[in-house]
Design a protein around this motif. Structure first.
Motif, PDB file in Angstrom:
ATOM      1  N   ARG A  62     -53.535  44.547 -54.401  1.00  8.63           N
ATOM      2  CA  ARG A  62     -53.864  43.453 -55.151  1.00  8.63           C
ATOM      3  C   ARG A  62     -52.637  42.497 -55.103  1.00  8.63           C
ATOM      4  O   ARG A  62     -52.761  41.208 -55.040  1.00  8.63           O
ATOM      5  N   THR A  63     -51.611  43.123 -55.237  1.00 14.38           N
ATOM      6  CA  THR A  63     -50.046  42.377 -55.433  1.00 14.38           C
ATOM      7  C   THR A  63     -50.014  41.685 -53.909  1.00 14.38           C
ATOM      8  O   THR A  63     -49.390  40.658 -53.701  1.00 14.38           O
ATOM      9  N   ALA A  64     -50.104  42.528 -52.935  1.00 16.05           N
ATOM     10  CA  ALA A  64     -49.854  42.110 -51.321  1.00 16.05           C
ATOM     11  C   ALA A  64     -50.641  40.951 -51.209  1.00 16.05           C
ATOM     12  O   ALA A  64     -50.262  39.828 -50.562  1.00 16.05           O
ATOM     13  N   GLN A  65     -51.979  40.898 -51.730  1.00 14.93           N
ATOM     14  CA  GLN A  65     -53.000  39.765 -51.639  1.00 14.93           C
ATOM     15  C   GLN A  65     -52.563  38.324 -52.406  1.00 14.93           C
ATOM     16  O   GLN A  65     -52.532  37.386 -51.716  1.00 14.93           O
ATOM     17  N   VAL A  66     -51.832  38.717 -53.494  1.00 15.06           N
ATOM     18  CA  VAL A  66     -51.261  37.650 -54.061  1.00 15.06           C
ATOM     19  C   VAL A  66     -50.436  36.737 -53.414  1.00 15.06           C
ATOM     20  O   VAL A  66     -50.169  35.670 -53.341  1.00 15.06           O
ATOM     21  N   LEU A  67     -49.457  38.044 -52.551  1.00 15.99           N
ATOM     22  CA  LEU A  67     -48.328  37.195 -51.893  1.00 15.99           C
ATOM     23  C   LEU A  67     -48.848  36.541 -50.531  1.00 15.99           C
ATOM     24  O   LEU A  67     -48.603  35.424 -50.248  1.00 15.99           O
ATOM     25  N   ARG A  68     -50.034  37.178 -49.888  1.00 16.58           N
ATOM     26  CA  ARG A  68     -50.446  36.515 -48.849  1.00 16.58           C
ATOM     27  C   ARG A  68     -51.342  35.274 -49.053  1.00 16.58           C
ATOM     28  O   ARG A  68     -51.389  34.337 -48.180  1.00 16.58           O
ATOM     29  N   ASP A  69     -51.917  35.120 -50.252  1.00 18.53           N
ATOM     30  CA  ASP A  69     -52.430  33.774 -50.570  1.00 18.53           C
ATOM     31  C   ASP A  69     -51.592  32.806 -50.694  1.00 18.53           C
ATOM     32  O   ASP A  69     -52.325  31.541 -50.765  1.00 18.53           O
ATOM     33  N   MET A  70     -50.431  32.786 -50.588  1.00 18.31           N
ATOM     34  CA  MET A  70     -49.286  31.401 -50.394  1.00 18.31           C
ATOM     35  C   MET A  70     -49.694  30.921 -48.722  1.00 18.31           C
ATOM     36  O   MET A  70     -49.256  29.719 -48.699  1.00 18.31           O
ATOM     37  N   GLU A  71     -49.987  31.706 -47.969  1.00 19.46           N
ATOM     38  CA  GLU A  71     -50.217  31.186 -46.728  1.00 19.46           C
ATOM     39  C   GLU A  71     -51.019  29.904 -46.654  1.00 19.46           C
ATOM     40  O   GLU A  71     -52.300  29.785 -47.080  1.00 19.46           O
ATOM     41  N   MET A  99     -32.801  27.945 -39.083  1.00 20.16           N
ATOM     42  CA  MET A  99     -34.097  28.564 -39.660  1.00 20.16           C
ATOM     43  C   MET A  99     -33.408  29.566 -40.749  1.00 20.16           C
ATOM     44  O   MET A  99     -32.344  30.083 -40.318  1.00 20.16           O
ATOM     45  N   ILE A 100     -34.057  29.513 -41.851  1.00 20.03           N
ATOM     46  CA  ILE A 100     -33.647  30.497 -43.040  1.00 20.03           C
ATOM     47  C   ILE A 100     -34.958  31.628 -43.037  1.00 20.03           C
ATOM     48  O   ILE A 100     -35.779  31.294 -43.164  1.00 20.03           O
ATOM     49  N   THR A 101     -34.406  32.927 -43.014  1.00 22.92           N
ATOM     50  CA  THR A 101     -35.145  34.046 -43.242  1.00 22.92           C
ATOM     51  C   THR A 101     -34.950  34.604 -44.539  1.00 22.92           C
ATOM     52  O   THR A 101     -33.967  34.734 -44.964  1.00 22.92           O
ATOM     53  N   HIS A 102     -36.089  34.740 -45.366  1.00 21.05           N
ATOM     54  CA  HIS A 102     -36.031  35.209 -46.742  1.00 21.05           C
ATOM     55  C   HIS A 102     -36.983  36.258 -46.952  1.00 21.05           C
ATOM     56  O   HIS A 102     -37.900  36.288 -46.930  1.00 21.05           O
ATOM     57  N   ILE A 103     -36.134  37.583 -47.084  1.00 22.98           N
ATOM     58  CA  ILE A 103     -37.048  38.553 -47.268  1.00 22.98           C
ATOM     59  C   ILE A 103     -36.623  39.229 -48.819  1.00 22.98           C
ATOM     60  O   ILE A 103     -35.524  39.328 -49.380  1.00 22.98           O
ATOM     61  N   VAL A 104     -37.680  39.641 -49.330  1.00 19.20           N
ATOM     62  CA  VAL A 104     -37.713  40.181 -50.603  1.00 19.20           C
ATOM     63  C   VAL A 104     -38.590  41.605 -50.450  1.00 19.20           C
ATOM     64  O   VAL A 104     -39.903  41.468 -50.032  1.00 19.20           O
ATOM     65  N   MET A 105     -38.033  42.584 -51.170  1.00 20.06           N
ATOM     66  CA  MET A 105     -38.888  43.888 -51.299  1.00 20.06           C
ATOM     67  C   MET A 105     -39.215  44.146 -52.713  1.00 20.06           C
ATOM     68  O   MET A 105     -38.339  43.853 -53.709  1.00 20.06           O
ATOM     69  N   PHE A 106     -40.289  44.685 -53.239  1.00 23.81           N
ATOM     70  CA  PHE A 106     -40.748  44.844 -54.407  1.00 23.81           C
ATOM     71  C   PHE A 106     -41.214  46.160 -54.740  1.00 23.81           C
ATOM     72  O   PHE A 106     -41.799  46.816 -53.945  1.00 23.81           O
ATOM     73  N   LYS A 107     -40.835  46.959 -55.973  1.00 19.38           N
ATOM     74  CA  LYS A 107     -41.128  48.190 -56.366  1.00 19.38           C
ATOM     75  C   LYS A 107     -42.261  47.779 -57.440  1.00 19.38           C
ATOM     76  O   LYS A 107     -41.544  47.015 -58.410  1.00 19.38           O
ATOM     77  N   LEU A 108     -43.233  48.462 -57.416  1.00 20.27           N
ATOM     78  CA  LEU A 108     -44.303  48.042 -58.650  1.00 20.27           C
ATOM     79  C   LEU A 108     -44.257  48.998 -59.743  1.00 20.27           C
ATOM     80  O   LEU A 108     -43.824  50.273 -59.361  1.00 20.27           O
ATOM     81  N   LYS A 109     -44.484  48.391 -60.994  1.00 26.38           N
ATOM     82  CA  LYS A 109     -44.854  49.594 -61.934  1.00 26.38           C
ATOM     83  C   LYS A 109     -45.873  50.413 -61.555  1.00 26.38           C
ATOM     84  O   LYS A 109     -45.773  51.746 -61.640  1.00 26.38           O
ATOM     85  N   ASP A 110     -47.072  49.862 -61.302  1.00 24.86           N
ATOM     86  CA  ASP A 110     -48.165  50.586 -60.918  1.00 24.86           C
ATOM     87  C   ASP A 110     -48.310  50.997 -59.339  1.00 24.86           C
ATOM     88  O   ASP A 110     -48.591  50.052 -58.635  1.00 24.86           O
ATOM     89  N   ARG A 111     -47.741  51.981 -58.795  1.00 23.26           N
ATOM     90  CA  ARG A 111     -47.779  52.004 -57.193  1.00 23.26           C
ATOM     91  C   ARG A 111     -48.990  52.723 -56.776  1.00 23.26           C
ATOM     92  O   ARG A 111     -49.052  53.042 -55.393  1.00 23.26           O
ATOM     93  N   GLU A 166     -44.773  34.349 -61.630  1.00 22.27           N
ATOM     94  CA  GLU A 166     -45.312  34.746 -62.854  1.00 22.27           C
ATOM     95  C   GLU A 166     -46.094  36.114 -62.610  1.00 22.27           C
ATOM     96  O   GLU A 166     -45.990  37.148 -63.436  1.00 22.27           O
ATOM     97  N   HIS A 167     -46.808  36.215 -61.632  1.00 27.80           N
ATOM     98  CA  HIS A 167     -47.561  37.605 -61.450  1.00 27.80           C
ATOM     99  C   HIS A 167     -46.563  38.586 -61.124  1.00 27.80           C
ATOM    100  O   HIS A 167     -46.681  39.606 -61.481  1.00 27.80           O
ATOM    101  N   MET A 168     -45.522  38.448 -60.142  1.00 33.40           N
ATOM    102  CA  MET A 168     -44.655  39.477 -59.803  1.00 33.40           C
ATOM    103  C   MET A 168     -43.926  39.427 -61.144  1.00 33.40           C
ATOM    104  O   MET A 168     -43.425  41.027 -61.014  1.00 33.40           O
ATOM    105  N   THR A 169     -43.479  39.033 -62.052  1.00 26.72           N
ATOM    106  CA  THR A 169     -42.692  39.236 -63.153  1.00 26.72           C
ATOM    107  C   THR A 169     -43.390  40.222 -64.080  1.00 26.72           C
ATOM    108  O   THR A 169     -42.822  41.322 -64.611  1.00 26.72           O
ATOM    109  N   GLU A 170     -44.728  40.214 -63.986  1.00 22.93           N
ATOM    110  CA  GLU A 170     -45.597  41.327 -64.830  1.00 22.93           C
ATOM    111  C   GLU A 170     -45.604  42.733 -64.289  1.00 22.93           C
ATOM    112  O   GLU A 170     -45.712  43.473 -64.538  1.00 22.93           O
ATOM    113  N   VAL A 171     -45.675  42.544 -62.832  1.00 18.97           N
ATOM    114  CA  VAL A 171     -46.089  43.822 -61.897  1.00 18.97           C
ATOM    115  C   VAL A 171     -44.937  44.686 -61.429  1.00 18.97           C
ATOM    116  O   VAL A 171     -44.936  45.774 -61.208  1.00 18.97           O
TER     117      VAL A 171
END
Length: 95
Positions: free
Chosen positions: A20-29, A1-13, A79-84
């Motif tokens: 809003r951004t966490a929900q964009v990520l959750r919506d992939m499920e 199994m491969i585990t892929h972890i990404v951490m994001f620092k947002l422009k607007d914290r 695309e979303h993550m590139t913006e935020v």
């Protein structure tokens, strides 16, 4: 199994922006066949060194991770993550 972890620092914290951004990520499920596990965590400490969101995903193989990377649903998230995002870091490992 491969585990892929990404951490994001947002422009607007602000809490609203982070949620809003966490929900964009959750919506992939459930929308990407290769994605076996998805967890999205929001930082609770809010220190200067903190990142705002952690994404933890798991895949059966490197091939499955590569298929996820080019999947249309994931491409929309990119695309979303590139913006935020201000910054991001990632690690991928066998688990």
């Amino acid at each position: 199994m491969i585990t892929h972890i990404v951490m994001f620092k947002l422009k607007d914290r602000s809490p609203e922006s982070v949620e809003r951004t966490a929900q964009v990520l959750r919506d992939m499920e459930g929308k990407i066949e290769e994605l076996r596990y998805l967890e999205v965590g929001k930082d609770v400490l809010h220190t200067d060194r903190s990142y705002d969101i952690a994404l933890v995903t798991k895949f059966d193989s490197l091939e499955a991770l590569n298929a996820y990377q080019v999947h249309p649903v994931h491409q929309k998230v990119i695309e979303h993550m590139t913006e935020v995002r201000e910054a991001s870091v990632a690690v991928d490992y066998e688990s």
